[in-house]
Structure formats: C-alpha cells, structure tokens
Design a protein around this motif. Structure first.
Motif: not given
Length: 205
Positions: A106-111, A127-128, A133-137, A144-146
């Motif tokens: 998930v975005y906060f763990m284990g991505l 998620m917001v 998010i911008d770095k991952e994209q 990436f859509f929040a």
C-alpha cells in the motif's frame, strides 16, 4: 481497517444489487487520452480507455473489485487480508479472480515501484495521503490518481471518479447516490437525538 473495509463493501454491495450490470473498462471509446482532476486538485492525463489498473489502498481496490475486476492487475496487501471465500459481495468466480492476482504494498507500507512497473498498469490509484505521489509518478512514468476516504462524505466523489476512470459512470453514480443517501439518513437520525454518546476509536489507519 478490515472491519471498516468489510462494512463499506457490504453497503456498496447493496447498491450494486440494484444496479444493472455493464461491461468493464475498455468497453467503449477509442484511443487517445483524457485529463481528470484528482482529489488533490492535480490534473492527471491518462489513457481514455483503461485496460489495466492498480490501486495502492483497500478502498479503491475494493471499488475496482466491484466495478472492473477484469481490469485489475493486482490487489493490495491490506485488501488481501480482508478477502474471504464465500463472502456475499463476490461470486466464486470473482473470488477466484481476485485471490489469484499479484499482491502489492500500500502507499504507506511495502510499496515497490519495480513491482508496479512489472505489472504495466495504465493508471495507479492512490490516496490523498500519499505524500510521494508526484515522485512515484515521475519514477514510473505512469499516471497516479489520488482519491479520498475522509471525511466519510468524500466517498461519494471517490466512487464517481473511480467509475469515470474505468468507464463505469452509470453504475458508479448509482452507487454514489446510494452512499450519499445512506450517510444523509444517518446524519438526519443522529441530529434528532437528544443525547450523543462520546466515542473514542483507536486502530490502524
């Protein structure tokens, strides 16, 4: 979180029961792109027709499981823990499909951005609260859509946006309308109460 997710999916399943079934993402339209504002106000450009989609939180994962399971390339690890056989919201075929998908963090763990790249999604829903998010994209080159889960009323917008992305607007609008009416009904009922108990909730987000 598992009980909360199960409760959300149960409510949405009731809504789905009254919705006409329609085909999933990629059922209409041609090539090209579309730009949609996410719930952070970011303008996200993505393919107009989505064939492969990935979510990094159990809320959008659950919505995709209802609206476009055939287009999911994975489920997240929190959603996996809540996924049980013989649950009323899934047919045996749907359970088999979902339980057989790769499992992401998930975005906060284990991505893992490497895993995301290997799954080749057309778009990633996060998620917001995803501060990277911008770095991952930028790292993946994938849109990436929040979306949001708080406050509870924001689910209405989240449902409609996920439906728009996977070309399930009619079904999503029916689900979102049902959700909004349910929330309003609860608020109207509690507003009439002469006393409101104090409640403290503790648990993982």
């Amino acid at each position: 979180m598992k009980k909360y997710l199960a409760a959300l999916l149960a409510v949405l399943t009731i809504a789905v029961a009254g919705c006409s079934s329609s085909s999933g993402a990629g059922s209409s339209g041609s090539g090209g792109t579309v730009t949609i504002a996410d719930m952070l106000g970011r303008k996200v450009t993505m393919p107009k027709t989505i064939h492969r989609i990935l979510a990094l939180h159990p809320i959008p994962t659950g919505l995709l499981a209802i609206m476009a399971p055939q287009d999911q390339v994975s489920i997240d690890q929190v959603f996996q823990k809540s996924l049980k056989n013989n649950e009323p919201q899934y047919t045996p075929e749907e359970y088999k499909l979902l339980s057989g998908l790769p499992v992401t963090g998930v975005y906060f763990m284990g991505l893992s951005t490497e895993q995301i790249l290997k799954l080749h999604p057309d778009v990633v829903i996060t998620m917001v609260g995803d501060t990277n998010i911008d770095k991952e994209q930028q790292q993946t080159g994938i849109p990436f859509f929040a979306v949001s889960k708080a406050p509870t009323s924001s689910y209405e917008t989240t449902i409609r946006l996920v439906g728009q992305i996977v070309n399930q607007q009619k079904r999503a609008n029916e689900m979102a309308d049902f959700w909004a009416k349910t929330v309003q009904s609860v608020q109207d009922t509690t507003a009439k109460a002469s006393q409101h108990p104090s409640v403290m909730y503790t648990g993982k987000n």
